[in-house]
Write a protein that holds these residues in place. Structure first.
Motif, PDB file in Angstrom:
ATOM      1  N   LYS A  73      20.283 -64.558 -35.034  1.00 37.76           N
ATOM      2  CA  LYS A  73      20.707 -63.201 -34.657  1.00 37.76           C
ATOM      3  C   LYS A  73      19.832 -62.668 -33.526  1.00 37.76           C
ATOM      4  CE  LYS A  73      23.129 -59.393 -35.201  1.00 37.76           C
ATOM      5  NZ  LYS A  73      24.540 -59.363 -34.762  1.00 37.76           N
ATOM      6  N   GLN A  74      18.537 -62.935 -33.604  1.00 32.09           N
ATOM      7  CA  GLN A  74      17.630 -62.495 -32.540  1.00 32.09           C
ATOM      8  C   GLN A  74      18.033 -63.098 -31.190  1.00 32.09           C
ATOM      9  OE1 GLN A  74      13.449 -63.163 -33.674  1.00 32.09           O
ATOM     10  NE2 GLN A  74      14.108 -62.929 -35.791  1.00 32.09           N
ATOM     11  N   LYS A  75      18.319 -64.397 -31.209  1.00 31.29           N
ATOM     12  CA  LYS A  75      18.703 -65.072 -29.958  1.00 31.29           C
ATOM     13  C   LYS A  75      20.026 -64.521 -29.434  1.00 31.29           C
ATOM     14  CE  LYS A  75      19.195 -69.606 -27.772  1.00 31.29           C
ATOM     15  NZ  LYS A  75      20.240 -69.117 -26.863  1.00 31.29           N
ATOM     16  N   GLU A  76      20.975 -64.295 -30.339  1.00 30.69           N
ATOM     17  CA  GLU A  76      22.281 -63.768 -29.949  1.00 30.69           C
ATOM     18  C   GLU A  76      22.136 -62.399 -29.272  1.00 30.69           C
ATOM     19  OE1 GLU A  76      26.632 -63.114 -32.069  1.00 30.69           O
ATOM     20  OE2 GLU A  76      24.827 -62.664 -33.231  1.00 30.69           O
ATOM     21  N   LEU A  77      21.370 -61.503 -29.897  1.00 35.28           N
ATOM     22  CA  LEU A  77      21.167 -60.169 -29.326  1.00 35.28           C
ATOM     23  C   LEU A  77      20.448 -60.257 -27.987  1.00 35.28           C
ATOM     24  CD1 LEU A  77      20.135 -58.023 -32.453  1.00 35.28           C
ATOM     25  CD2 LEU A  77      22.377 -58.156 -31.351  1.00 35.28           C
ATOM     26  N   GLY A  78      19.392 -61.088 -27.942  1.00 35.25           N
ATOM     27  CA  GLY A  78      18.618 -61.233 -26.703  1.00 35.25           C
ATOM     28  C   GLY A  78      19.455 -61.794 -25.565  1.00 35.25           C
ATOM     29  N   ASP A  79      20.253 -62.818 -25.857  1.00 41.49           N
ATOM     30  CA  ASP A  79      21.117 -63.419 -24.824  1.00 41.49           C
ATOM     31  C   ASP A  79      22.181 -62.436 -24.349  1.00 41.49           C
ATOM     32  OD1 ASP A  79      19.691 -65.750 -25.056  1.00 41.49           O
ATOM     33  OD2 ASP A  79      21.210 -66.830 -26.221  1.00 41.49           O
ATOM     34  N   ASN A  80      22.772 -61.709 -25.297  1.00 41.11           N
ATOM     35  CA  ASN A  80      23.865 -60.791 -24.947  1.00 41.11           C
ATOM     36  C   ASN A  80      23.379 -59.597 -24.132  1.00 41.11           C
ATOM     37  OD1 ASN A  80      25.728 -62.405 -26.179  1.00 41.11           O
ATOM     38  ND2 ASN A  80      25.941 -61.163 -28.030  1.00 41.11           N
ATOM     39  N   ILE A  81      22.230 -59.053 -24.482  1.00 41.15           N
ATOM     40  CA  ILE A  81      21.742 -57.878 -23.736  1.00 41.15           C
ATOM     41  C   ILE A  81      21.344 -58.282 -22.323  1.00 41.15           C
ATOM     42  CG2 ILE A  81      19.275 -57.925 -24.403  1.00 41.15           C
ATOM     43  CD1 ILE A  81      19.491 -54.850 -24.790  1.00 41.15           C
ATOM     44  N   LYS A  82      20.852 -59.509 -22.175  1.00 41.99           N
ATOM     45  CA  LYS A  82      20.444 -59.974 -20.839  1.00 41.99           C
ATOM     46  C   LYS A  82      21.651 -60.113 -19.909  1.00 41.99           C
ATOM     47  CE  LYS A  82      16.825 -62.837 -18.841  1.00 41.99           C
ATOM     48  NZ  LYS A  82      16.052 -61.684 -18.409  1.00 41.99           N
ATOM     49  N   LYS A  83      22.819 -60.421 -20.491  1.00 40.33           N
ATOM     50  CA  LYS A  83      24.038 -60.543 -19.677  1.00 40.33           C
ATOM     51  C   LYS A  83      24.432 -59.202 -19.041  1.00 40.33           C
ATOM     52  CE  LYS A  83      26.007 -64.210 -22.579  1.00 40.33           C
ATOM     53  NZ  LYS A  83      26.906 -64.413 -23.726  1.00 40.33           N
ATOM     54  N   LEU A  84      23.958 -58.096 -19.623  1.00 39.91           N
ATOM     55  CA  LEU A  84      24.309 -56.763 -19.119  1.00 39.91           C
ATOM     56  C   LEU A  84      23.372 -56.269 -18.018  1.00 39.91           C
ATOM     57  CD1 LEU A  84      25.013 -55.095 -22.588  1.00 39.91           C
ATOM     58  CD2 LEU A  84      26.680 -56.090 -21.015  1.00 39.91           C
ATOM     59  N   ALA A  85      22.336 -57.055 -17.731  1.00 42.11           N
ATOM     60  CA  ALA A  85      21.323 -56.614 -16.768  1.00 42.11           C
ATOM     61  C   ALA A  85      21.886 -56.542 -15.348  1.00 42.11           C
ATOM     62  CB  ALA A  85      20.132 -57.574 -16.805  1.00 42.11           C
ATOM     63  N   LEU A  86      21.564 -55.463 -14.666  1.00 43.39           N
ATOM     64  CA  LEU A  86      21.895 -55.317 -13.243  1.00 43.39           C
ATOM     65  C   LEU A  86      20.563 -55.359 -12.481  1.00 43.39           C
ATOM     66  CD1 LEU A  86      24.520 -52.485 -13.725  1.00 43.39           C
ATOM     67  CD2 LEU A  86      25.025 -54.813 -13.003  1.00 43.39           C
ATOM     68  N   VAL A  87      20.190 -56.559 -12.051  1.00 40.81           N
ATOM     69  CA  VAL A  87      18.811 -56.770 -11.588  1.00 40.81           C
ATOM     70  C   VAL A  87      18.571 -56.328 -10.149  1.00 40.81           C
ATOM     71  CG1 VAL A  87      18.374 -58.659 -13.199  1.00 40.81           C
ATOM     72  CG2 VAL A  87      19.298 -59.172 -10.937  1.00 40.81           C
ATOM     73  N   ASN A  88      19.634 -56.101  -9.381  1.00 47.50           N
ATOM     74  CA  ASN A  88      19.452 -55.754  -7.967  1.00 47.50           C
ATOM     75  C   ASN A  88      19.634 -54.270  -7.684  1.00 47.50           C
ATOM     76  OD1 ASN A  88      18.968 -58.444  -7.071  1.00 47.50           O
ATOM     77  ND2 ASN A  88      21.152 -58.859  -7.364  1.00 47.50           N
ATOM     78  N   ALA A  89      19.505 -53.443  -8.730  1.00 51.69           N
ATOM     79  CA  ALA A  89      19.789 -52.009  -8.577  1.00 51.69           C
ATOM     80  C   ALA A  89      18.956 -51.370  -7.468  1.00 51.69           C
ATOM     81  CB  ALA A  89      19.534 -51.294  -9.904  1.00 51.69           C
TER      82      ALA A  89
END
Length: 367
Positions: free
Chosen positions: A335-351
């Motif tokens: 579950k930890q890995k799932e949450l961590g992987d999923n939240i990282k997909k939402l990152a907008l790194v070039n803001a």
């Protein structure tokens, strides 16, 4: 040859408004080394300390927000607003900026209003999924509105909106490489679970009460804690420092190390915190503050929770749900890995770069 632009920025009250403004200024400074920068903040708020620490000049306005309850402070608001508009006009007339940037907070209202009324191109950076009244009013005169969430055409003119995400501290982009160094920095035990507790720069009363109440439970779970309790609460909670694997901090200056050392994060859901946690990519338990305009922290958190990228526990449910939900999360690496992987997909790194691109366009179009 670098242009000698004059750039004025306003944002403050909390770290969530200050650090995006500093990040934008740093990016613009790297593009225009000869540019002149001036920040405008609210007197007696944390920007008056944090902005000079980042190497920029700041001027303060006598301004606060409107309180939700009828208080004596509200009676002073009209006088503060008039004073702030008057002083903002003096600052703008004296500095003569080429562009004005607002990242939210009390002082950005008067400053951006005056700048726009003088035909100075202005850019608003709206961090939340539900904008505050100041930015809704300023949007009419702003040239560009940089946002972090979809669906904000409900509040702003669609042709002005650019989805960029929220600027974050650049040191967060490579935290994976810092884990060992970070654990050593905080004198943490390697191989032992680390919980990072964040309540914002001033602190979150309800989160602090929860951690104090659950110290024995967390100790039984064999968890070590980095607890940032905030400026308003440090004197109360510092007694727990270095007890039961707990480290208590008023403020964390090395956020990249704090995130790198953490296995799980408990956090408020202010816009900047959410944006940072997306980039960090660790499992998060959000405890949104219910005491903010339009309950926007819950809306920010739900935008993440609805994609199975974080957990949320409301303040009113903490006593009933925390131990059960938290122990389930600790017991499930999957579950930890799932949450961590999923939240990282939402990152907008070039803001930060994208917002600076928009500012650059305004500067060049105005010449």
């Amino acid at each position: 040859m670098s242009q000698k632009y004059k750039i004025i920025l306003s944002g403050g009250g909390t770290g969530g408004h200050i650090y995006p403004a500093i990040a934008i200024a740093n990016e613009l400074k790297s593009r225009f080394p000869d540019a002149q920068f001036l920040f405008v903040g609210a007197k007696d708020r944390m920007e008056m300390e944090k902005v000079p620490q980042a190497g920029y000049e700041i001027k303060g306005l006598w301004i606060t927000g409107i309180q939700r309850q009828l208080t004596a402070k509200n009676l002073m608001f009209p006088f503060k607003l008039i004073s702030s508009l008057w002083n903002a006009r003096k600052i703008v007339n004296s500095f003569k900026p080429d562009v004005a940037i607002g990242t939210g907070g009390f002082a950005s209202g008067p400053l951006l209003y005056v700048a726009a009324s003088k035909k100075i191109p202005s850019l608003i950076q709206e961090q939340n999924s539900y904008p505050g009244i100041t930015n809704k009013l300023l949007a009419k005169k702003a040239k560009k509105i940089c946002v972090a969430y979809d669906g904000l055409e409900r509040f702003f003119p669609k042709d002005k909106i650019i989805k960029t995400g929220n600027p974050v501290r650049q040191g967060l982009l490579d935290i994976k490489e810092k884990t060992v160094e970070a654990k050593d920095f905080f004198n943490l035990k390697h191989g032992k679970y680390t919980l990072l507790v964040l309540g914002g720069s001033l602190g979150a009363r309800r989160i602090n009460e929860l951690i104090e109440k659950e110290l024995d439970f967390l100790d039984m779970q064999n968890i070590q804690i980095i607890w940032q309790c905030g400026k308003l609460y440090y004197q109360q909670y510092k007694i727990y420092n270095n007890t039961k694997n707990v480290q208590v901090y008023e403020f964390l200056n090395n956020m990249d190390f704090a995130y790198a050392a953490a296995d799980i994060v408990i956090s408020r859901a202010g816009a900047s915190s959410v944006s940072e946690l997306c980039i960090v990519g660790k499992p998060v338990v959000f405890v949104p503050s219910p005491n903010v305009a339009e309950d926007h922290q819950t809306k920010n958190a739900m935008a993440i929770v609805n994609t199975n990228a974080a957990m949320l526990i409301k303040e009113e449910d903490l006593d009933a749900d925390f131990e059960n939900k938290f122990s389930q999360l600790v017991a499930s690496p999957e579950k930890q890995k799932e949450l961590g992987d999923n939240i990282k997909k939402l990152a907008l790194v070039n803001a930060t770069k994208q917002i600076a691109d928009e500012v650059e366009k305004l500067l060049k179009n105005n010449k």
